[in-house]
Design an enzyme around this catalytic site. Structure first.
Site, mmCIF file in Angstrom:
data_model
loop_
_atom_site.group_PDB
_atom_site.id
_atom_site.type_symbol
_atom_site.label_atom_id
_atom_site.label_comp_id
_atom_site.label_asym_id
_atom_site.label_seq_id
_atom_site.Cartn_x
_atom_site.Cartn_y
_atom_site.Cartn_z
ATOM 1 N N SER A 193 0.753 -4.761 0.013
ATOM 2 C CA SER A 193 1.686 -3.644 -0.082
ATOM 3 C C SER A 193 3.142 -4.047 -0.243
ATOM 4 O O SER A 193 3.940 -3.260 -0.744
ATOM 5 C CB SER A 193 1.557 -2.755 1.161
ATOM 6 O OG SER A 193 1.853 -3.480 2.339
ATOM 7 N N HIS A 247 -3.662 0.516 -1.513
ATOM 8 C CA HIS A 247 -2.782 0.583 -2.681
ATOM 9 C C HIS A 247 -3.527 0.333 -3.994
ATOM 10 O O HIS A 247 -2.896 0.197 -5.046
ATOM 11 C CB HIS A 247 -1.630 -0.406 -2.534
ATOM 12 C CG HIS A 247 -0.593 0.038 -1.553
ATOM 13 N ND1 HIS A 247 0.414 0.919 -1.874
ATOM 14 C CD2 HIS A 247 -0.426 -0.260 -0.233
ATOM 15 C CE1 HIS A 247 1.170 1.139 -0.817
ATOM 16 N NE2 HIS A 247 0.684 0.424 0.197
ATOM 17 N N LYS A 269 -2.074 8.107 -0.377
ATOM 18 C CA LYS A 269 -1.191 7.470 -1.350
ATOM 19 C C LYS A 269 -1.493 8.048 -2.734
ATOM 20 O O LYS A 269 -1.068 9.152 -3.045
ATOM 21 C CB LYS A 269 -1.343 5.955 -1.277
ATOM 22 C CG LYS A 269 -0.808 5.386 0.045
ATOM 23 C CD LYS A 269 -0.889 3.889 0.109
ATOM 24 C CE LYS A 269 -0.171 3.339 1.329
ATOM 25 N NZ LYS A 269 -0.704 3.798 2.615
#
Length: 391
Positions: free
Chosen positions: A180, A208, A239
């Site tokens: 990240s 991610h 996300k």
């Protein structure tokens, strides 16, 4: 009230060092531009990779669920808080991830904590990349298992750790799929080969990578054509998916075990109907609108090239997470503040999130950004860098 003087001293030290930061309230919905302090700025710090936080199909699904089921569930999943939509979504998610089953937790953080703290005992060992996410680190701290840390994406170091841990019942190798803070991708094919060679289990945190890598955003396992060879896939729904939550995608056995032993699952109220419905609709969007991921990567390549052409160091990033390396912590925050004055919101990341002296402006482009907005951001980076004598 007396008692917290020692905490205030530490806060005062942070202020003197220039590393103290206040929360930044947004005054608008997430998007390529947001309003902060009454000023419209280009947003480069959000994890809203595909712009799904405001996707009309997801908003409609959430609105309908609110009207039909109310705003909350009133219980934990194991007592009276499991709606049919919860299990329907988990079945849909498992099919999307090409696994037998999945289980949703309240967040990606609690997913890692719940898995690691429940499946490992003193008979086992966990082998973790040194730059894994804080939720993995904290999850490991909650176990009684032995632990070994291997050098970042270093396969010789990983193999050595595997060789040194043959006496344990279970060896679990844990890695982020996409890291990240640096934006690099874990060498998953090599990790899988080593784990299979030494009979170890593999757990990948794809926070991610979900919605970013793989067919229709299925993540790093699918990206490397490793479906069926990774034991546990952890992902986030907050996300690229644009809503809230985390999940474990694995076998039916692990799902059933976590329902009975995963403490964050056992002792937290289930997701509200609107959250679950929006997450469900997000899977449809990923399947029906792959052009969003194409646009994300098109924008990523454009912005990375622009930064490199200006002379910025973007580290080892391979993904939409693109750090602009500054170094000094105070200077990093100063750079971020100056960017805001130029109309760009891009937060500085410093110690303890990253190592001292490794401060960076972590940028994330999205599918929503226009080329004009990204070019405007590049001009701002250039102007601030010259002003602060960074380049």
């Amino acid at each position: 009230m007396k008692g917290f003087e020692y905490l205030q001293e530490q806060l005062d030290e942070m202020k003197q060092e220039g590393t103290y930061r206040e929360l930044v309230p947004l005054e608008s919905a997430q998007g390529s531009k947001v309003q902060i302090k009454g000023k419209e700025v280009i947003q480069l710090s959000s994890n809203n990779y595909l712009g799904l936080t405001s996707h009309p199909k997801m908003k409609e699904a959430a609105d309908q669920a609110n009207k039909e089921f109310g705003v909350g569930t009133g219980s934990v999943r194991t007592i009276a808080g499991t709606l049919k939509m919860h299990e329907d979504f988990e079945e849909k998610l498992a099919k999307f991830k090409h696994t037998e089953a999945s289980l949703v937790f309240q967040s990606g953080f609690t997913t890692n904590q719940g898995i690691l703290s429940s499946i490992l005992t003193e008979k086992d060992v966990v082998i973790s990349d040194e730059l894994n996410h804080a939720s993995i680190i904290d999850g490991i701290r909650l176990t009684k298992a032995a632990r070994k840390i291997y050098k970042h994406v270093d396969m010789e170091s990983l193999e050595q750790a595997l060789k040194e841990s043959s006496e344990y019942r279970t060896r679990l190798v844990v890695t982020d799929g996409v890291f990240s803070m640096d934006g690099n991708i874990a060498p998953l094919p090599e990790i899988v080969e080593l784990a299979e060679k030494y009979g170890a289990l593999i757990m990948v945190d794809d926070a991610h990578a979900s919605g970013v890598l793989g067919d229709n955003g299925r993540g790093t396992v699918n990206h490397f054509n490793l479906d069926g060879r990774v034991h546990i896939q952890v992902g986030t729904l907050s996300k690229a998916i644009g809503v809230l939550g985390g999940y474990a995608a694995s076998t039916k056995t692990l799902r059933e075990y976590l329902i009975h032993k995963g403490r964050p699952f056992l002792f937290s109220t289930s997701h509200p109907p609107a959250v679950t419905a929006a997450n469900d609709a997000a899977i449809d969007v990923l399947l029906d609108e792959p052009e969003l991921i194409d646009k994300l990567w098109e924008n990523t390549k454009f912005f990375k090239k622009g930064l490199k052409d200006l002379g910025f160091d973007t580290g080892i990033s391979e993904t939409p997470i693109t750090p602009v390396m500054i170094g000094d912590d105070a200077l990093t925050h100063k750079f971020s503040d100056e960017l805001f004055e130029e109309g760009v919101f891009a937060q500085g990341i410093v110690f303890p999130t990253v190592q001292r002296g490794k401060g960076r402006i972590r940028t994330i482009v999205t599918a929503e950004h226009s080329k004009e907005e990204l070019q405007e951001a590049l001009h701002a980076f250039e102007k601030v860098a010259k002003k602060l004598n960074v380049l």
